[in-house]
Design a protein around this motif. Structure first.
Motif, PDB file in Angstrom:
ATOM      1  N   ASP A   1       0.833  -1.193   0.000  1.00  0.00           N
ATOM      2  CA  ASP A   1       0.000   0.000   0.000  1.00  0.00           C
ATOM      3  C   ASP A   1       0.873   1.250   0.000  1.00  0.00           C
ATOM      4  OD1 ASP A   1       0.915   0.438   2.561  1.00  0.00           O
ATOM      5  OD2 ASP A   1      -0.953  -0.082   3.552  1.00  0.00           O
TER       6      ASP A   1
ATOM      7  N   ASN B   1      -5.306  -0.842   1.593  1.00  0.00           N
ATOM      8  CA  ASN B   1      -4.737  -1.252   2.880  1.00  0.00           C
ATOM      9  C   ASN B   1      -5.123  -2.654   3.292  1.00  0.00           C
ATOM     10  OD1 ASN B   1      -5.769   1.969   3.753  1.00  0.00           O
ATOM     11  ND2 ASN B   1      -3.632   1.484   3.380  1.00  0.00           N
TER      12      ASN B   1
ATOM     13  N   HIS C   1     -10.561  -0.645   2.134  1.00  0.00           N
ATOM     14  CA  HIS C   1     -10.653  -1.931   1.445  1.00  0.00           C
ATOM     15  C   HIS C   1     -11.885  -1.974   0.556  1.00  0.00           C
ATOM     16  CE1 HIS C   1     -13.365  -3.466   4.818  1.00  0.00           C
ATOM     17  NE2 HIS C   1     -12.660  -2.563   5.466  1.00  0.00           N
TER      18      HIS C   1
ATOM     19  N   ARG D   1       3.376  -1.043   3.235  1.00  0.00           N
ATOM     20  CA  ARG D   1       3.020  -2.277   3.939  1.00  0.00           C
ATOM     21  C   ARG D   1       2.156  -3.161   3.051  1.00  0.00           C
ATOM     22  NH1 ARG D   1       0.233   0.727   8.883  1.00  0.00           N
ATOM     23  NH2 ARG D   1      -0.741   1.630   7.047  1.00  0.00           N
TER      24      ARG D   1
ATOM     25  N   MET E   1      -8.441   2.297   7.670  1.00  0.00           N
ATOM     26  CA  MET E   1      -8.046   1.234   6.747  1.00  0.00           C
ATOM     27  C   MET E   1      -9.009   1.171   5.556  1.00  0.00           C
ATOM     28  SD  MET E   1      -7.524  -2.783   7.729  1.00  0.00           S
ATOM     29  CE  MET E   1      -9.240  -2.943   8.256  1.00  0.00           C
TER      30      MET E   1
ATOM     31  N   PRO F   1      -1.014  -5.344   2.137  1.00  0.00           N
ATOM     32  CA  PRO F   1      -2.401  -5.196   2.604  1.00  0.00           C
ATOM     33  C   PRO F   1      -2.756  -6.272   3.622  1.00  0.00           C
ATOM     34  CG  PRO F   1      -2.340  -6.057   0.359  1.00  0.00           C
ATOM     35  CD  PRO F   1      -0.951  -5.621   0.689  1.00  0.00           C
TER      36      PRO F   1
ATOM     37  N   ASP G   1       1.809   3.168   2.247  1.00  0.00           N
ATOM     38  CA  ASP G   1       2.756   3.269   3.359  1.00  0.00           C
ATOM     39  C   ASP G   1       3.845   2.200   3.278  1.00  0.00           C
ATOM     40  OD1 ASP G   1       1.368   5.411   4.509  1.00  0.00           O
ATOM     41  OD2 ASP G   1      -0.067   4.045   5.415  1.00  0.00           O
TER      42      ASP G   1
END
Length: 206
Positions: free
Chosen positions: A9, A203, A187, A13, A185, A15, A11
């Protein structure tokens, strides 16, 4: 193992996977399937009914539980608050009922916002976001842990409508963020979209 480096994502990270266990764990057993997922690293479970959420709590499962379905029934909302279930807010009625309960209990509550990007089942439409923003700013006892939507035809060969829904979702998120709303978050992908549209993972995936 399905997730590649380029699918991280914004950031950096990977998902998060939300384990959807609605419909009696898709026939695998609500408690049994949930425990299997938890044992294999899943930290968030999602259900579609109040009864499923409460059954998980009664079984001793203390992971975060997201109720994908929405309710404005006072008795049900009180049970969800008392059992620390993340509540989906998809209408102004949902938010009004929850705010009154939280005010009476003097308690904070995690919520997830549902945006309607074209599925037309439930959720806030883009044109309702300005009013939603005003009401959220006055909702002192709610914490937005996530915002989501749902694809209508993720399984279809033609992806034009999927792309349109995704763009609608991103536009809605940007509108909320510009107004100072923390959307939490994000999605939108179900299992089918997870495999077909890695660029839309955001995320988390369901």
């Amino acid at each position: 193992n399905f997730l590649k480096k380029e699918e991280k994502d914004d950031d950096g990270r990977l998902p998060k996977i939300i384990g959807v266990v609605k419909g009696n764990g898709y026939g695998l057993g609500l408690i049994e399937f949930s425990q299997f997922l938890i044992n294999n690293g899943i930290t968030i479970l999602a259900v579609s009914s109040v009864e499923e959420a409460l059954e998980l709590r009664e079984a001793g499962i203390d992971n975060e539980i997201l109720l994908l379905g929405a309710t404005a029934i006072k008795a049900d909302v009180e049970k969800l608050v008392d059992n620390n279930i993340t509540i989906t807010i998809s209408s102004f009625d949902d938010l009004t009922v929850l705010n009154k309960i939280l005010e009476n209990k003097n308690k904070k509550q995690k919520i997830s916002l549902k945006l309607d990007t074209g599925f037309n089942r439930y959720g806030f439409k883009i044109e309702e976001l300005e009013e939603l923003i005003e009401k959220l700013k006055k909702s002192e006892n709610v914490e937005i842990s996530g915002t989501f939507s749902h694809f209508s035809f993720a399984y279809a060969k033609e992806n034009k409508y999927v792309k349109k829904q995704f763009d609608n979702f991103i536009n809605g998120i940007e509108k909320l963020k510009k107004a100072g709303i923390d959307t939490g978050m994000l999605h939108i992908c179900n299992s089918c979209a997870f495999f077909k549209y890695p660029e839309m993972h955001l995320n988390a995936v369901r």
